[in-house]
Design a protein around this motif. Structure first.
Motif, PDB file in Angstrom:
ATOM      1  N   GLY A   1      90.584 -47.587  65.298  1.00 19.71           N
ATOM      2  CA  GLY A   1      89.912 -46.912  64.202  1.00 19.71           C
ATOM      3  C   GLY A   1      90.642 -45.697  63.657  1.00 19.71           C
ATOM      4  N   MET A   2      91.918 -45.579  63.970  1.00 19.01           N
ATOM      5  CA  MET A   2      92.686 -44.427  63.486  1.00 19.01           C
ATOM      6  C   MET A   2      93.143 -44.665  62.054  1.00 19.01           C
ATOM      7  SD  MET A   2      94.958 -43.639  66.869  1.00 19.01           S
ATOM      8  CE  MET A   2      95.384 -41.957  66.488  1.00 19.01           C
ATOM      9  N   ARG A   3      93.187 -43.587  61.281  1.00 14.92           N
ATOM     10  CA  ARG A   3      93.688 -43.653  59.907  1.00 14.92           C
ATOM     11  C   ARG A   3      95.224 -43.653  59.964  1.00 14.92           C
ATOM     12  NH1 ARG A   3      93.050 -39.204  57.001  1.00 14.92           N
ATOM     13  NH2 ARG A   3      92.893 -37.967  58.873  1.00 14.92           N
ATOM     14  N   ILE A   4      95.830 -44.725  59.461  1.00 17.75           N
ATOM     15  CA  ILE A   4      97.295 -44.821  59.463  1.00 17.75           C
ATOM     16  C   ILE A   4      97.844 -45.081  58.067  1.00 17.75           C
ATOM     17  CG2 ILE A   4      97.422 -45.533  61.877  1.00 17.75           C
ATOM     18  CD1 ILE A   4      97.941 -48.409  60.803  1.00 17.75           C
ATOM     19  N   GLY A   5      97.005 -44.906  57.054  1.00 20.63           N
ATOM     20  CA  GLY A   5      97.450 -45.103  55.678  1.00 20.63           C
ATOM     21  C   GLY A   5      96.402 -45.819  54.862  1.00 20.63           C
ATOM     22  N   ASP A   6      96.658 -45.928  53.576  1.00 18.97           N
ATOM     23  CA  ASP A   6      95.674 -46.578  52.716  1.00 18.97           C
ATOM     24  C   ASP A   6      95.744 -48.100  52.848  1.00 18.97           C
ATOM     25  OD1 ASP A   6      97.565 -47.673  50.820  1.00 18.97           O
ATOM     26  OD2 ASP A   6      97.724 -45.704  49.906  1.00 18.97           O
ATOM     27  N   GLU A   7      94.736 -48.769  52.300  1.00 11.89           N
ATOM     28  CA  GLU A   7      94.591 -50.215  52.472  1.00 11.89           C
ATOM     29  C   GLU A   7      95.755 -51.019  51.904  1.00 11.89           C
ATOM     30  OE1 GLU A   7      90.824 -51.723  51.147  1.00 11.89           O
ATOM     31  OE2 GLU A   7      89.751 -50.083  52.109  1.00 11.89           O
ATOM     32  N   GLN A   8      96.451 -50.486  50.917  1.00  8.11           N
ATOM     33  CA  GLN A   8      97.560 -51.214  50.305  1.00  8.11           C
ATOM     34  C   GLN A   8      98.869 -51.000  51.038  1.00  8.11           C
ATOM     35  OE1 GLN A   8      97.449 -49.649  46.391  1.00  8.11           O
ATOM     36  NE2 GLN A   8      95.630 -50.789  45.792  1.00  8.11           N
ATOM     37  N   SER A   9      99.092 -49.792  51.517  1.00 13.14           N
ATOM     38  CA  SER A   9     100.398 -49.488  52.107  1.00 13.14           C
ATOM     39  C   SER A   9     100.566 -50.035  53.517  1.00 13.14           C
ATOM     40  CB  SER A   9     100.654 -47.980  52.104  1.00 13.14           C
ATOM     41  OG  SER A   9      99.780 -47.319  52.984  1.00 13.14           O
ATOM     42  N   VAL A  10      99.489 -50.109  54.287  1.00 17.29           N
ATOM     43  CA  VAL A  10      99.622 -50.574  55.675  1.00 17.29           C
ATOM     44  C   VAL A  10     100.136 -52.008  55.732  1.00 17.29           C
ATOM     45  CG1 VAL A  10      98.398 -51.045  57.831  1.00 17.29           C
ATOM     46  CG2 VAL A  10      97.988 -48.903  56.615  1.00 17.29           C
ATOM     47  N   PRO A  11      99.535 -52.975  55.009  1.00 19.90           N
ATOM     48  CA  PRO A  11     100.084 -54.334  55.055  1.00 19.90           C
ATOM     49  C   PRO A  11     101.523 -54.414  54.527  1.00 19.90           C
ATOM     50  CG  PRO A  11      97.890 -54.351  54.077  1.00 19.90           C
ATOM     51  CD  PRO A  11      98.296 -52.922  54.230  1.00 19.90           C
ATOM     52  N   MET A  12     101.836 -53.615  53.505  1.00 20.43           N
ATOM     53  CA  MET A  12     103.199 -53.616  52.982  1.00 20.43           C
ATOM     54  C   MET A  12     104.172 -53.086  54.046  1.00 20.43           C
ATOM     55  SD  MET A  12     104.824 -51.757  49.640  1.00 20.43           S
ATOM     56  CE  MET A  12     104.713 -50.140  50.369  1.00 20.43           C
ATOM     57  N   ASN A  13     103.795 -52.010  54.726  1.00 20.81           N
ATOM     58  CA  ASN A  13     104.663 -51.457  55.781  1.00 20.81           C
ATOM     59  C   ASN A  13     104.868 -52.458  56.902  1.00 20.81           C
ATOM     60  OD1 ASN A  13     104.947 -49.044  54.409  1.00 20.81           O
ATOM     61  ND2 ASN A  13     103.283 -48.042  55.506  1.00 20.81           N
ATOM     62  N   VAL A  14     103.796 -53.110  57.327  1.00 20.13           N
ATOM     63  CA  VAL A  14     103.899 -54.107  58.393  1.00 20.13           C
ATOM     64  C   VAL A  14     104.763 -55.278  57.924  1.00 20.13           C
ATOM     65  CG1 VAL A  14     102.590 -55.772  59.780  1.00 20.13           C
ATOM     66  CG2 VAL A  14     101.783 -53.411  59.564  1.00 20.13           C
ATOM     67  N   GLY A  15     104.627 -55.672  56.664  1.00 24.96           N
ATOM     68  CA  GLY A  15     105.453 -56.755  56.121  1.00 24.96           C
ATOM     69  C   GLY A  15     106.936 -56.416  56.140  1.00 24.96           C
ATOM     70  N   PHE A  16     107.276 -55.188  55.730  1.00 25.79           N
ATOM     71  CA  PHE A  16     108.677 -54.773  55.779  1.00 25.79           C
ATOM     72  C   PHE A  16     109.181 -54.725  57.215  1.00 25.79           C
ATOM     73  CE2 PHE A  16     108.711 -53.297  51.325  1.00 25.79           C
ATOM     74  CZ  PHE A  16     109.987 -53.713  50.970  1.00 25.79           C
ATOM     75  N   LEU A  17     108.358 -54.225  58.119  1.00 26.23           N
ATOM     76  CA  LEU A  17     108.762 -54.178  59.528  1.00 26.23           C
ATOM     77  C   LEU A  17     109.019 -55.594  60.059  1.00 26.23           C
ATOM     78  CD1 LEU A  17     106.346 -51.397  60.782  1.00 26.23           C
ATOM     79  CD2 LEU A  17     108.853 -51.255  60.736  1.00 26.23           C
ATOM     80  N   ALA A  18     108.147 -56.528  59.697  1.00 25.76           N
ATOM     81  CA  ALA A  18     108.338 -57.914  60.127  1.00 25.76           C
ATOM     82  C   ALA A  18     109.623 -58.497  59.550  1.00 25.76           C
ATOM     83  CB  ALA A  18     107.129 -58.762  59.731  1.00 25.76           C
ATOM     84  N   LEU A  19     109.908 -58.186  58.288  1.00 30.85           N
ATOM     85  CA  LEU A  19     111.145 -58.654  57.660  1.00 30.85           C
ATOM     86  C   LEU A  19     112.361 -58.094  58.397  1.00 30.85           C
ATOM     87  CD1 LEU A  19     112.688 -60.077  55.349  1.00 30.85           C
ATOM     88  CD2 LEU A  19     112.387 -57.979  54.012  1.00 30.85           C
ATOM     89  N   TRP A  20     112.354 -56.783  58.678  1.00 30.53           N
ATOM     90  CA  TRP A  20     113.470 -56.188  59.415  1.00 30.53           C
ATOM     91  C   TRP A  20     113.598 -56.798  60.804  1.00 30.53           C
ATOM     92  CZ3 TRP A  20     111.277 -51.395  56.921  1.00 30.53           C
ATOM     93  CH2 TRP A  20     112.046 -51.009  55.825  1.00 30.53           C
TER      94      TRP A  20
END
Length: 144
Positions: free
Chosen positions: A107-126
């Motif tokens: 339940g921790m705040r780690i960013g807005d609803e749009q940026s979190v999936p994008m960040n995870v997507g880039f991490l997965a790509l890398w």
């Protein structure tokens, strides 16, 4: 494949390393460009973690774009940089994904609803690029 993969490594490597360098040295600019979350949008401990991660990554993530440049130059030493850089990016991606998912589940705040999936997507790509690079580098190493 050498030229194509060299270009991939240079571009994606520079995006990763450059983003972390920017996040470390110019966090306000990184936030404005969407490279990093704003301090007020995340938990204080997450803010500290991503700032420390950015500082460390700035010192080690240069290895993958160097591997790509050496691959473009048809320099056999690319494989050694590919192994190290691939390992660094695989760790960077895995740690980033696992930390974000764990914090989200708690339940921790780690960013807005749009940026979190994008960040995870880039991490997965890398992470995927890193894994392929490690395999390609192992294949390219000279066999005694």
């Amino acid at each position: 494949m050498g030229i194509f993969w060299g270009v991939v490594l240079v571009i994606l490597g520079l995006i990763g390393w450059g983003g972390q360098l920017l996040s470390w040295l110019r966090p306000a600019t990184a936030v404005r460009l969407g490279v990093m979350e704003a301090e007020e949008d995340v938990e204080p401990v997450f803010w500290v973690d991503i700032r420390a991660e950015a500082a460390w990554d700035s010192l080690v993530l240069w290895t993958l774009p160097v591997a790509g440049a050496l691959l473009l130059l048809d320099e056999p030493a690319w494989a050694y940089f590919g192994l190290v850089g691939g390992g660094m990016y695989l760790y960077f991606a895995g740690r980033g994904i696992f930390a974000r998912r764990t914090m989200q589940r708690r339940g921790m705040r780690i960013g807005d609803e749009q940026s979190v999936p994008m960040n995870v997507g880039f991490l997965a790509l890398w992470g995927a690029v890193a894994a392929v690079t490690i395999v390609a580098a192992l294949v390219a190493l000279p066999v005694p």
